[in-house]
Design an enzyme around this catalytic site. Sequence first.
Site, short mmCIF file in Angstrom:
data_model
loop_
_atom_site.label_atom_id
_atom_site.label_comp_id
_atom_site.label_asym_id
_atom_site.label_seq_id
_atom_site.Cartn_x
_atom_site.Cartn_y
_atom_site.Cartn_z
N ASN A 182 -44.16 -12.48 7.44
CA ASN A 182 -43.39 -12.14 6.24
C ASN A 182 -43.28 -13.39 5.36
OD1 ASN A 182 -40.90 -13.66 7.06
ND2 ASN A 182 -41.01 -12.21 8.76
N ASP A 233 -39.88 -7.12 13.25
CA ASP A 233 -39.32 -6.05 14.09
C ASP A 233 -40.38 -5.44 15.00
OD1 ASP A 233 -36.74 -6.30 13.15
OD2 ASP A 233 -37.17 -5.08 11.38
N LYS A 244 -62.14 -11.35 18.08
CA LYS A 244 -61.99 -10.95 16.68
C LYS A 244 -62.44 -9.49 16.49
CE LYS A 244 -63.52 -12.11 12.09
NZ LYS A 244 -64.58 -12.75 11.30
N PHE A 260 -27.93 -13.11 9.65
CA PHE A 260 -28.30 -13.01 8.25
C PHE A 260 -28.84 -11.60 8.02
CE2 PHE A 260 -28.24 -16.88 5.60
CZ PHE A 260 -27.62 -17.73 6.50
N LYS A 280 -24.68 -3.85 10.68
CA LYS A 280 -25.29 -4.87 11.58
C LYS A 280 -24.24 -5.75 12.22
CE LYS A 280 -29.62 -5.01 9.25
NZ LYS A 280 -30.46 -5.66 8.27
N LYS A 300 -24.34 -5.64 16.19
CA LYS A 300 -24.85 -6.81 16.90
C LYS A 300 -23.72 -7.71 17.41
CE LYS A 300 -29.26 -6.63 14.39
NZ LYS A 300 -30.47 -7.34 14.01
O1 C5P Z 1 -31.59 -5.87 11.71
P1 C5P Z 1 -32.12 -7.01 10.91
O2 C5P Z 1 -33.45 -7.49 11.40
O3 C5P Z 1 -32.15 -6.79 9.44
O4 C5P Z 1 -31.03 -8.18 11.14
C1 C5P Z 1 -31.20 -9.43 10.64
C2 C5P Z 1 -30.62 -10.46 11.59
O5 C5P Z 1 -31.07 -10.20 12.92
C3 C5P Z 1 -31.08 -11.86 11.28
O6 C5P Z 1 -30.04 -12.73 11.61
C4 C5P Z 1 -32.30 -12.02 12.18
O7 C5P Z 1 -32.55 -13.38 12.47
C5 C5P Z 1 -31.91 -11.22 13.39
N1 C5P Z 1 -33.02 -10.57 14.10
C6 C5P Z 1 -33.28 -10.92 15.41
N2 C5P Z 1 -34.28 -10.29 16.10
C7 C5P Z 1 -35.02 -9.34 15.54
C8 C5P Z 1 -34.78 -8.97 14.20
C9 C5P Z 1 -33.76 -9.62 13.51
O8 C5P Z 1 -32.61 -11.80 15.93
N3 C5P Z 1 -35.99 -8.77 16.23
#
Ligand code: C5P
Length: 395
Positions: free
Chosen positions: A207, A276, A286, A319, A333, A337
């Site tokens: 990203n 994700d 390759k 974040f 979130k 979380k």
């Molecule tokens: O759910 P989302 O990915 O939008 O949440 C963002 C937060 O979760 C950020 O702090 C990011 O660093 C963390 N995150 C994580 N592991 C993932 C996806 C996001 O720790 N697989």
Amino acid sequence: MSKNIVVAVCGGIAVYKTVDLVSRLKKKGHNVYVMMTKSACEFVTPLTFQTMSQNEVVTDMFAPVSNWEVEHISLATKADVMLVCPATANIIGKIASGIADDFVTTTIMATKAPKVICPAMNNNMYDNVVVQRNLSKLKNDGCYIVEPGEGFLACGTVGKGRLTELENIEDAIEEALCTDKDLLGKRVLVTAGPTREAIDPVRYITNHSSGKMGYEIAKRARIRGAEVTLVSGQVSLRPFSGINIIPVTSAQDMYNAVINEYDHSDIVIKAAAVADFTPKDKSEHKIKKSDSMSLELTKNPDILMNLGEKKAHQVLVGFCMETKELMENARKKLAKKNLDFIVANNLNTKGAGFGTDTNVVTIIDKLGNEQSLDIMSKGDVADIVLDKALEFIRK
Ligand code: C5P
């Protein structure tokens, strides 16, 4: 903010680098006052430093004064930081032993400002047990010692003794300028940057994260006295000096690194943009061109969610970057979380988002407080996030 930096220049070949350093400090807006030892003047004339600092350079204790201030006392009082660069074995020995026999050493003796000492000398001199003893004395006395680098030395040998990169000296000055070490004794774990999910040995999914927000948090935490570990995806940023950096590539690597560090961290700030999903099967070779192809993706571990479940004494900060329904998503979130607070921003807001030096964020905490901040530098956002984390530690 503009500060008064007094630079003591000693007689070593690295003086030519100090000229550049003075120029950099001026460009940052600081007032720079240079004083030189007698032997420093053998390498570079005071005129060079006078021109670069745009201030009179002092070399002689007993020179006729240009004003009625007692010059060494005036410089000593004026200094926000006293920088010794390059610091020879001789001056290190003098400061460590309390000798004040010329303008430079007298001024250093008379100041209450934090001291940043940048040794540069022949490697055998640097290794000398007396020099090492003097340096540890100075360290114990609260001086910032900027270790020399290794490499080719002017005397023709290779070893440890060359003046370190100027960036490291600038970092030490920033650290010394911050006198309120409110994070001293705290361990801060920060994640930053993007993850890379391999498709085959050549391609990956990633990203646009630049890592700037996380790097600023790590830097500000370090400046404020914390012991900082930064788990970083691949970015093109230089980490601030003194940060323990753990480079990672994929989300799984980041997960492993963060879990390892979690138990002994006091504050955990997850500013990384973690993928994700990751390709289900990573091709060993390759993938060859064909008319079409599809990639099956599988879910990565949600690191923050895991941390939330395991949370004990830690303050946990997430974040959240969205393109719509920012507040609803952020609130969800925060709860899901098990965070103490979340820092939310909208990618479509001007001044927020990837690669910028500024951010526009709203902070939502678990007590229901919501604070929307104006556009500001990522460094300022970092300070506010750390202030808030400290508040939660104290609760
Ligand atoms: O759910 P989302 O990915 O939008 O949440 C963002 C937060 O979760 C950020 O702090 C990011 O660093 C963390 N995150 C994580 N592991 C993932 C996806 C996001 O720790 N697989």
